[in-house]
Write a protein that holds these residues in place. Sequence first.
Motif, PDB file in Angstrom:
ATOM      1  N   LYS A 104      36.023 -40.783   7.214  1.00 44.20           N
ATOM      2  CA  LYS A 104      34.418 -41.394   7.602  1.00 44.20           C
ATOM      3  C   LYS A 104      34.656 -42.488   6.395  1.00 44.20           C
ATOM      4  CE  LYS A 104      34.876 -37.873   4.622  1.00 44.20           C
ATOM      5  NZ  LYS A 104      34.378 -36.128   3.837  1.00 44.20           N
ATOM      6  N   LEU A 105      34.986 -43.288   6.446  1.00 43.99           N
ATOM      7  CA  LEU A 105      34.162 -44.161   6.401  1.00 43.99           C
ATOM      8  C   LEU A 105      33.576 -45.500   7.193  1.00 43.99           C
ATOM      9  CD1 LEU A 105      36.163 -45.848   3.066  1.00 43.99           C
ATOM     10  CD2 LEU A 105      34.036 -44.800   3.024  1.00 43.99           C
ATOM     11  N   TYR A 106      34.628 -45.089   8.532  1.00 40.38           N
ATOM     12  CA  TYR A 106      33.954 -45.579   9.819  1.00 40.38           C
ATOM     13  C   TYR A 106      33.333 -45.110  11.174  1.00 40.38           C
ATOM     14  CZ  TYR A 106      37.551 -48.498   7.993  1.00 40.38           C
ATOM     15  OH  TYR A 106      38.125 -50.081   7.258  1.00 40.38           O
ATOM     16  N   THR A 107      32.342 -44.952  11.497  1.00 40.55           N
ATOM     17  CA  THR A 107      31.259 -44.529  12.079  1.00 40.55           C
ATOM     18  C   THR A 107      31.689 -44.975  13.712  1.00 40.55           C
ATOM     19  OG1 THR A 107      30.068 -45.587  11.915  1.00 40.55           O
ATOM     20  CG2 THR A 107      29.177 -44.121  10.419  1.00 40.55           C
ATOM     21  N   ALA A 493      38.887 -49.236  -9.137  1.00 37.36           N
ATOM     22  CA  ALA A 493      38.379 -49.857  -8.853  1.00 37.36           C
ATOM     23  C   ALA A 493      38.191 -49.230  -6.969  1.00 37.36           C
ATOM     24  CB  ALA A 493      39.212 -51.092  -8.067  1.00 37.36           C
ATOM     25  N   GLY A 494      39.211 -48.207  -6.575  1.00 30.70           N
ATOM     26  CA  GLY A 494      38.937 -47.175  -5.726  1.00 30.70           C
ATOM     27  C   GLY A 494      37.893 -46.575  -6.088  1.00 30.70           C
ATOM     28  N   LEU A 495      37.266 -46.493  -7.360  1.00 30.05           N
ATOM     29  CA  LEU A 495      36.674 -44.924  -7.767  1.00 30.05           C
ATOM     30  C   LEU A 495      35.055 -46.276  -7.533  1.00 30.05           C
ATOM     31  CD1 LEU A 495      34.770 -42.870  -8.777  1.00 30.05           C
ATOM     32  CD2 LEU A 495      35.575 -43.330 -11.433  1.00 30.05           C
ATOM     33  N   ARG A 500      30.156 -46.596  -4.144  1.00 28.77           N
ATOM     34  CA  ARG A 500      29.919 -47.504  -3.204  1.00 28.77           C
ATOM     35  C   ARG A 500      29.782 -47.108  -1.681  1.00 28.77           C
ATOM     36  NH1 ARG A 500      31.779 -51.616  -5.723  1.00 28.77           N
ATOM     37  NH2 ARG A 500      32.660 -52.765  -3.215  1.00 28.77           N
ATOM     38  N   ARG A 501      30.032 -46.733  -1.340  1.00 29.61           N
ATOM     39  CA  ARG A 501      29.950 -46.195  -0.088  1.00 29.61           C
ATOM     40  C   ARG A 501      30.311 -44.578   0.445  1.00 29.61           C
ATOM     41  NH1 ARG A 501      33.224 -49.796   2.663  1.00 29.61           N
ATOM     42  NH2 ARG A 501      33.056 -49.310   4.994  1.00 29.61           N
ATOM     43  N   ASN A 502      30.634 -43.989  -0.539  1.00 25.46           N
ATOM     44  CA  ASN A 502      30.507 -42.697  -0.506  1.00 25.46           C
ATOM     45  C   ASN A 502      30.499 -41.512  -1.117  1.00 25.46           C
ATOM     46  OD1 ASN A 502      30.473 -39.881   1.104  1.00 25.46           O
ATOM     47  ND2 ASN A 502      32.613 -40.339   2.531  1.00 25.46           N
ATOM     48  N   ARG A 503      29.392 -41.739  -1.619  1.00 27.12           N
ATOM     49  CA  ARG A 503      28.674 -40.881  -3.196  1.00 27.12           C
ATOM     50  C   ARG A 503      29.497 -39.348  -3.077  1.00 27.12           C
ATOM     51  NH1 ARG A 503      23.211 -43.554  -5.396  1.00 27.12           N
ATOM     52  NH2 ARG A 503      24.269 -46.017  -5.569  1.00 27.12           N
ATOM     53  N   ASN A 504      28.677 -38.623  -1.670  1.00 27.75           N
ATOM     54  CA  ASN A 504      29.778 -37.780  -1.052  1.00 27.75           C
ATOM     55  C   ASN A 504      30.741 -37.157  -1.841  1.00 27.75           C
ATOM     56  OD1 ASN A 504      26.591 -36.962  -1.576  1.00 27.75           O
ATOM     57  ND2 ASN A 504      26.926 -36.816   0.859  1.00 27.75           N
ATOM     58  N   ILE A 547      44.089 -40.329  -5.613  1.00 30.35           N
ATOM     59  CA  ILE A 547      43.046 -40.370  -4.008  1.00 30.35           C
ATOM     60  C   ILE A 547      42.276 -41.673  -5.019  1.00 30.35           C
ATOM     61  CG2 ILE A 547      41.323 -39.362  -3.035  1.00 30.35           C
ATOM     62  CD1 ILE A 547      41.933 -37.063  -3.577  1.00 30.35           C
ATOM     63  N   PHE A 548      42.307 -41.617  -5.723  1.00 34.35           N
ATOM     64  CA  PHE A 548      40.886 -42.958  -6.207  1.00 34.35           C
ATOM     65  C   PHE A 548      41.775 -44.139  -6.051  1.00 34.35           C
ATOM     66  CE2 PHE A 548      38.000 -39.725  -8.709  1.00 34.35           C
ATOM     67  CZ  PHE A 548      37.018 -40.525  -7.553  1.00 34.35           C
ATOM     68  N   ILE A 549      43.549 -43.944  -6.882  1.00 29.92           N
ATOM     69  CA  ILE A 549      44.212 -45.256  -6.268  1.00 29.92           C
ATOM     70  C   ILE A 549      44.450 -45.513  -5.439  1.00 29.92           C
ATOM     71  CG2 ILE A 549      46.859 -45.256  -7.316  1.00 29.92           C
ATOM     72  CD1 ILE A 549      46.592 -43.692  -9.682  1.00 29.92           C
ATOM     73  N   GLY A 550      44.901 -44.663  -4.357  1.00 30.18           N
ATOM     74  CA  GLY A 550      44.613 -44.844  -3.032  1.00 30.18           C
ATOM     75  C   GLY A 550      43.525 -46.086  -2.428  1.00 30.18           C
ATOM     76  N   PHE A 551      42.090 -45.603  -2.667  1.00 29.52           N
ATOM     77  CA  PHE A 551      41.122 -46.607  -2.346  1.00 29.52           C
ATOM     78  C   PHE A 551      40.932 -47.812  -3.234  1.00 29.52           C
ATOM     79  CE2 PHE A 551      39.088 -42.440  -0.524  1.00 29.52           C
ATOM     80  CZ  PHE A 551      39.156 -43.461   0.626  1.00 29.52           C
TER      81      PHE A 551
END
Length: 997
Positions: A104-107, A493-495, A500-504, A547-551
């Motif tokens: 979803k980070l890529y439009t 860091a991922g959090l 910044r990119r997708n607050r929802n 999930i945050f670790i992945g990001f």
Amino acid sequence: MNRYQKINNLVGFLLFLFAGVVYWLTMEPTVSFWDCGEFITAADKLQVGHQPGAPLFLMIGKLFSLLAGGDTTKIAYWINFSSVIFSAATVMFLYWTITLIANKLYTKEKTIADTLTVIATGVVGALAFTFSDTFWFSAVESEVYSLSILFTAIVFWAILKWEQHTDDRWLVLIAFVIGLSIGVHLLSLLAIPAVVLVYYFKKTAKPTTFGIIKAIAAAGVIWVIVQFVIIQYFVLFAAKFDLFFVNTLGFGFGYGAMAFILLLAGSISFAIYYSIKHKKYNLNLGMICLTFVLFGFSSYFLIIIRADAKPSLNLSNPDNAFALYGYLGRTNYEKTPLLYGQTFDARQISGNETFTKYRKGKEKYEVSGKGVDIEYDKNLLFPRTYSDKPGHINFYKQWLNLADGQTPSFAQNLKFFASYQVGFMYWRYFFWNFVGRQNDNQGQGGYSEGNWITGIKSLDAVRLGNQTNLPPSIVDNEGFNRFYGLPLILGIAGLFFLYRRNRNDTLVITTLFLFTGLAIIIYLNQDPLQVRERDYAYVGSFYAYAIFIGFGVFAIREWLSRFNAPKLSLVVASLVGLLAAPAIMGVQGWGDHDRSGKTTALEWAKNYLNSCAPNAILFVTADNDTFPLWYAQEVERIRTDIRVVNIQYLSDDSYINQMKLKLNNSAPLPVKMPTEKYVNGVRDYIQYDDFGIKDSVELKDLLSVLTSDEKSDMLPLTDGSFVNFLPTKNFKLTVDPDQLIKTHTISAKDKDKVAKQMEWNYNKNIMFKSDLALLDIIANNNWERPIYFESNVSEDTYVGLGKYLYLEGYALRLLPFKVDPNDTRDKLEKTNSDLMYDNLMHKFDFKGFKTAKYMDPESRRVAQSSWTAYNSLTTNLVMEGKMDKARNILVKSVKDIPLKSYSIDDSINRFQTIQNMYALNEIKAANSLTNETFEFLNKELTYIASLEPERFNAYIRDIKLGMYVLSNLHRVTEGYKQTELSNKIGKKYEELLARFS
């Protein structure tokens, strides 16, 4: 299907295979400790385990058990393997969840580098969770948590798929999975708030703070509907219908419950018909979702069907609607206050009856008691310091520095919540998984057991004291896992990147994290001194953090991209992500998660059963002292002539009824009380009221008074009713020596040892129903069946009979020998030597101590108790002049028992073995073991001496114990003329004594 989707699916399946192989390689090959023995036993024969049951888990476990092909020794293996599959599938769904969010980070159309970044993000996050401490623990044994977290993973993945396609069939799937999860564990329900937030963000063009609050509130309502209305109140309504049909209309049991089910089905069907006819889409969707939740929940029919079949394992006997309601409501567990309640020093001032309890009678439902809401004189909002158990009171006082007689204030209450319940019982576990772990010992707040560490000595020293020259009990422990906080940092860091990119999405994941972690802390309101670590309850929040670790991979790549090297930044970010989380977690955590070759729980059970003579009655308590025994008997058919009786369960009338029936090769127990004397609500407990009786009372005579319904044998109460009471604590049991010989309880040569009567003092102020049943069995057994008690439990378990108990292996046998008032030995030091010698030499199996790759704390406890038994027997054989037998036992103990010192506690057994070696003239072996013990204690005590003096109080037990053993090593080596060794020990003892003084 586009190319990316094919690759994404393939990587997910490869992660499933990888995680499955990891868990399979480290899987326990047979039964393990805690609840696993009960779950395997219940699954194998579809029986009824402890509240609130896990029927779906049992049904799936039964399917896996069929893979054993009739080999009963492989049933545990295959049910354990089901957890491997569930856990590997969870890793797969986690990967797909991360990639759904990352996409979803890529439009616009993704580049190859972008696609690889998405995949790398999913791989790092999924593998971090693969090797996380808590999840890995449950993945290799037969526990419900692996399947429970799989349902959570599927639910969260499904709502993201719904968000992607906006197809409400995904919502129906979610409802069905949530319904199914009820039949495994209720932790999966805590994903509901995250699901509702995703729905809100998708359906709302401009989300607001107030809208988010309303969405979470709506999620709370849905959770309440599922948790209470569906799971409990639907069953309660069915019970009320059944009560009316049976007691008022004269129908048989179950007709009213069935009428309610038909009425409910008809109502939902009409609502669905109405919604279709009037085009009420939301009503239709709601009713269909409710239907599928109920379809999933219907797995609980297994519990009531199997309870009605009366299997060997049938805890609480929930064979009717009222019993099932209590079963689902966990009525056997103590209730804890949540929003308002008492302090630990509060006194009861009144009790208000709130509802009527019912039990199933012969033809109608009968009143079994009243629910009581107790009022206290001291209460707090949000009570966290409520338990009045003596050990808990002392813990509260020490933790909060409360003076005697001081009531905790609201601020101190919140301090306990923040520091203990949240800090110690949640964040400690969280840091275990993503920062590092000190060791695998049970933590109760000390500096040296079960803490989290980073591995960075200067940081750890701030909390735990000097970290240089750490002792062997820490550095040699397989649980000494140092991640240096790297997975935590990567997750942070991922959090921040995702925020910044997708607050929802960040808010959704954070909601999942909070509700499956900290919200459980608030709801459970745990008291202190838990019997085991509780990290398994929070695995859902560790899933969310993975999930945050992945990001973190995205965060690293974004930072490196500033240097205009996109391909290199992707490679470096992926490698750093893999090394900083999954790699270090896997390497450090392998040792304390590798259960291959570990058969200690099974061998413990076999040895316990083989400690007992044929057709014995074995009284036990607690989970670890019961469930492996059930497994050994019910699944592997080992020593089924023995009747294992869990004393706690004897408080339930259905369990006592089971004891009065033949089970496998065990004859019925001699319970003479008629059923009406002990049904639920009758004689649940009997209070002691001193009547000044000085002489001991014959046990059978006393039991006739305790079970009498004559008013002359009862005490009158102020409300005009009468209750049974205990008039004396002085009991006796007359003994016929000839009967002992006839039943082979003793040999004829021991007849002179027999006392004319056993006399003892009952050691409680209340006689619970379980104690009443236990004494009934003892009084009416007439020594026809050998009676044993488990060892190493609290003294009140033995109802005062401790002086008549003799060790014959792991179990203590009740023998009516004369008591020597000068014999100061503890019951664990008294042995029925010849029988115990035969058991230890020829019947016990300890190979699991050698084949296990990892000795977990419970296995070490078994090893320690085994060593104690060997030492006691060796010492007594020496005292009895049976030197050859003593030497044989000594040699076998050294061969069988792992001599590694895990803690200062082990030095007690080492010292006793050393004494026996010297007594048997095994000087060389004694000196060698003395040197090893001295070196271990020297390192342990020298480390403690290097700490700041203000920390000494936390180590006071270790200091006293270690110095005691050193002093005795000095004494015994000096006594056996080992001058050089004695001088070395004595010198170090004096140095340490000066330091600690």
